[in-house]
Design an enzyme around this catalytic site. Sequence first.
Site, PDB file in Angstrom:
ATOM      1  N   ASP A  58      41.541  38.003  38.968  1.00  0.00           N
ATOM      2  CA  ASP A  58      42.956  37.778  38.641  1.00  0.00           C
ATOM      3  C   ASP A  58      43.179  37.819  37.125  1.00  0.00           C
ATOM      4  O   ASP A  58      42.252  37.609  36.337  1.00  0.00           O
ATOM      5  CB  ASP A  58      43.403  36.384  39.121  1.00  0.00           C
ATOM      6  CG  ASP A  58      43.611  36.320  40.630  1.00  0.00           C
ATOM      7  OD1 ASP A  58      43.254  37.283  41.327  1.00  0.00           O
ATOM      8  OD2 ASP A  58      44.114  35.295  41.089  1.00  0.00           O
ATOM      9  N   HIS A 204      38.168  35.444  37.320  1.00  0.00           N
ATOM     10  CA  HIS A 204      39.140  35.926  36.325  1.00  0.00           C
ATOM     11  C   HIS A 204      38.437  36.841  35.326  1.00  0.00           C
ATOM     12  O   HIS A 204      37.445  36.439  34.710  1.00  0.00           O
ATOM     13  CB  HIS A 204      39.776  34.745  35.591  1.00  0.00           C
ATOM     14  CG  HIS A 204      40.565  33.840  36.498  1.00  0.00           C
ATOM     15  ND1 HIS A 204      39.967  32.840  37.244  1.00  0.00           N
ATOM     16  CD2 HIS A 204      41.885  33.805  36.798  1.00  0.00           C
ATOM     17  CE1 HIS A 204      40.903  32.226  37.959  1.00  0.00           C
ATOM     18  NE2 HIS A 204      42.069  32.789  37.705  1.00  0.00           N
TER      19      HIS A 204
HETATM   20 ZN    ZN Z   1      46.206  33.780  37.793  1.00  0.00          ZN
END
Ligand code: ZN
Length: 247
Positions: A58, A204
């Site tokens: 993400d 991430h």
């Molecule tokens: Zn996020």
Amino acid sequence: MTATRLLRTTARAALPALPVLAAAYAAPVLSTYGPLRNRVMPRLSGRGRPDHVALTFDDGPDRLSTPLFLRLLDERRVHATFFLLGNQAVRAPGLVREIAAAGHEIAVHGWLHRPLLLRGPRATYDDLARARDTVGDLTGCAPRLFRPPYGVMSTAVHLAARRLDLTPVLWTAWGEDWRARATPESVHRTVTGDLRGGGTVLLHDSDCTSAPGSWRATLGAVPRILDTCARRGLSVGPLREHAVDPL
Ligand SMILES: [Zn+2]
């Protein structure tokens, strides 16, 4: 605000009103609580075939960190799903095309990284539509999957996603890799502690909403996570290869 603190805050905010809400409005609460969500909403949680783990990133793309993830995934011959932020994508359009050209799955994480629970139906729809159209224009292929910031779903999110032909997918395991004190060891331990076959891993590739430089811990953890999956007999890939039925 960290993602966990935000999740607790939004959960607290949603709970007192629950008894008076219609059934549809239970969605924000259910999707906020991981273990319950995983059981009650397996599809939304990213539950897939039992011999496979979906690897997802993400908050990208990021000019500094994302290319290092692409290089590592290329070396390991693994494809992943990247949930891109629209406002990050327009800053690095070439990188968006590079991710797609490398064979990874492109999905959207919204335009801005704000909790959609706090926004109205129109603003929610506009945010998702702008992200989908921008990312789709850059890659020439309309994204099909969507993950809301902080994993917080609302009725407005469900409706907007349906109108835009986007399927929301959350996760079953995360690495708490947004924390300043995250290390490759802690991220690996946290991910694999919760990870079963059929799970979806959230990591991430950008620190745009995390502690500065936290992506280094993520990058160090990815080879260990892949090794652990291989030892457990689990193949790793994008969400498009994850489900028994296409998502
Ligand atoms: Zn996020």
